[in-house]
Design an enzyme around this catalytic site. Structure first.
Site, PDB file in Angstrom:
ATOM      1  N   GLU A  53      -5.689  -4.967  10.391  1.00  0.00           N
ATOM      2  CA  GLU A  53      -4.665  -3.963  10.665  1.00  0.00           C
ATOM      3  C   GLU A  53      -5.015  -3.186  11.931  1.00  0.00           C
ATOM      4  O   GLU A  53      -5.810  -2.229  11.867  1.00  0.00           O
ATOM      5  CB  GLU A  53      -4.562  -2.975   9.501  1.00  0.00           C
ATOM      6  N   HIS A  82      -9.642   1.194   4.391  1.00  0.00           N
ATOM      7  CA  HIS A  82      -8.408   1.361   5.175  1.00  0.00           C
ATOM      8  C   HIS A  82      -8.687   2.308   6.348  1.00  0.00           C
ATOM      9  O   HIS A  82      -9.470   3.242   6.228  1.00  0.00           O
ATOM     10  CB  HIS A  82      -7.299   1.925   4.283  1.00  0.00           C
ATOM     11  N   GLY A 139       2.332   2.041  10.989  1.00  0.00           N
ATOM     12  CA  GLY A 139       3.367   3.074  10.927  1.00  0.00           C
ATOM     13  C   GLY A 139       4.024   3.384  12.254  1.00  0.00           C
ATOM     14  O   GLY A 139       4.729   4.388  12.383  1.00  0.00           O
ATOM     15  N   SER A 154       3.036  -2.269  10.511  1.00  0.00           N
ATOM     16  CA  SER A 154       4.461  -2.382  10.824  1.00  0.00           C
ATOM     17  C   SER A 154       5.060  -3.746  10.472  1.00  0.00           C
ATOM     18  O   SER A 154       5.916  -4.259  11.191  1.00  0.00           O
ATOM     19  CB  SER A 154       4.720  -2.044  12.304  1.00  0.00           C
ATOM     20  N   ASN A 162       0.868  -1.177   0.000  1.00  0.00           N
ATOM     21  CA  ASN A 162       0.000   0.000   0.000  1.00  0.00           C
ATOM     22  C   ASN A 162       0.905   1.227   0.000  1.00  0.00           C
ATOM     23  O   ASN A 162       1.499   1.564   1.019  1.00  0.00           O
ATOM     24  CB  ASN A 162      -0.885  -0.047   1.259  1.00  0.00           C
ATOM     25  N   GLU A 206      -7.114   4.693   7.515  1.00  0.00           N
ATOM     26  CA  GLU A 206      -6.886   6.119   7.228  1.00  0.00           C
ATOM     27  C   GLU A 206      -8.061   6.710   6.468  1.00  0.00           C
ATOM     28  O   GLU A 206      -8.403   7.879   6.647  1.00  0.00           O
ATOM     29  CB  GLU A 206      -5.561   6.278   6.462  1.00  0.00           C
ATOM     30  N   LYS A 246       0.145   4.263  -0.333  1.00  0.00           N
ATOM     31  CA  LYS A 246      -0.468   5.462   0.263  1.00  0.00           C
ATOM     32  C   LYS A 246      -0.210   6.691  -0.617  1.00  0.00           C
ATOM     33  O   LYS A 246      -0.228   6.572  -1.845  1.00  0.00           O
ATOM     34  CB  LYS A 246       0.020   5.648   1.711  1.00  0.00           C
TER      35      LYS A 246
END
Ligand code: PGA
Length: 257
Positions: A173, A101, A179, A219, A12, A103, A14
């Site tokens: 996730e 996702h 991250g 991660s 991904n 985000e 991003k």
């Protein structure tokens, strides 16, 4: 691409790569992962503006790299400024599209209901959704992970046919792992993956549960990938930061092979 439960490693990207940077990255990935193409489904998800160049390289060089988008609108056309319809992704030969996702949920107001609309629209267009789920740190610390993720699955993946359910790719996730360098233990991640599979089974029957793929994301690095992949209910990874360099991505792909 391989059959049911073939390991998958999806990158991904991003909002990190221009079209040119993405094209260069695919070239580098091609050089280092082609030896495992028969054993691992390798997927890259560039930003929308990078899809055309990526699609062209994949086609011209006959790469066995799957192409995914990072988001989609559920309508096939309309006055939705800034949005992209499934048929536009079909035109660019996208095989996959990330849906829901964290985000997108956090910064763009996505809900289980909009995720569900996207999943249906993608399947209707012949694109396989990579549907994301996962809990916040507060929910994790409160011991509410399974309850929360189960609801995301029940609502986000409602109303499918058993055949569509069997083709599902779900990425678990934990938001607090994305991250951050922090991860759950592989055993804990597998507990949630097993629960996701059981929920798909309760909704669509055991064959769908056996065939659907559950990825871990958050991660994932060359140092920890093999531990996650050794778990029985984890079929691969959705990788963010470590997918932006061919060598680290390649190490993760090889760990899945
Ligand atoms: P990360 O991101 O690998 O950088 O933690 C994963 C993701 O958000 O899909």
């Amino acid at each position: 691409m391989g059959g049911p439960r073939t390991p998958m490693v999806a990158g991904n990207w991003k909002m990190f790569t221009t079209s040119g940077e993405g094209a260069a990255l695919i070239g580098n990935i091609q050089d280092v992962v082609s030896d495992v193409w028969s054993r691992v489904d390798v997927v890259v998800c560039p930003p929308f503006t990078g899809l055309k160049a990526a699609s062209t390289i994949i086609e011209l060089d006959h790469l066995r790299i799957g192409l995914g988008a990072q988001d989609v609108h559920w309508e096939s056309e309309g006055a939705f400024t800034g949005a992209i319809a499934p048929r536009m992704l079909v035109e660019l030969r996208c095989d996959y599209c990330i849906a829901g996702h964290s985000e997108r949920r956090e910064f763009f107001g996505e809900t289980n209901e909009t995720v569900n609309r996207k999943v249906h629209a993608l399947f209707a267009s012949g694109i396989t959704p990579i549907t994301c789920c996962g809990e916040s740190l507060a929910l994790y610390e409160a011991g509410k992970t399974e309850e929360f993720v189960r609801t995301q699955i029940r609502e986000g993946l409602a109303g499918l046919t058993p055949e569509q359910a069997a083709a599902l790719i779900v990425a678990y996730e934990p938001i607090w792992a994305i991250g951050t360098g922090h991860t759950p233990t592989p055993e804990k991640a597998n507990d949630v993956a097993r629960m996701i599979r059981a929920t798909i089974g309760a909704m669509y029957g055991p064959p769908a549960a056996q065939a659907a793929r559950v990825l871990y994301g958050g991660s994932v690095k060359p140092e920890n990938a093999a531990m996650f992949f050794s778990e029985p209910d984890i079929d691969g990874a959705l990788v963010g930061g470590a997918a932006l360099k061919a060598d680290t991505f390649s190490d993760i792909v090889h760990a899945a092979s």
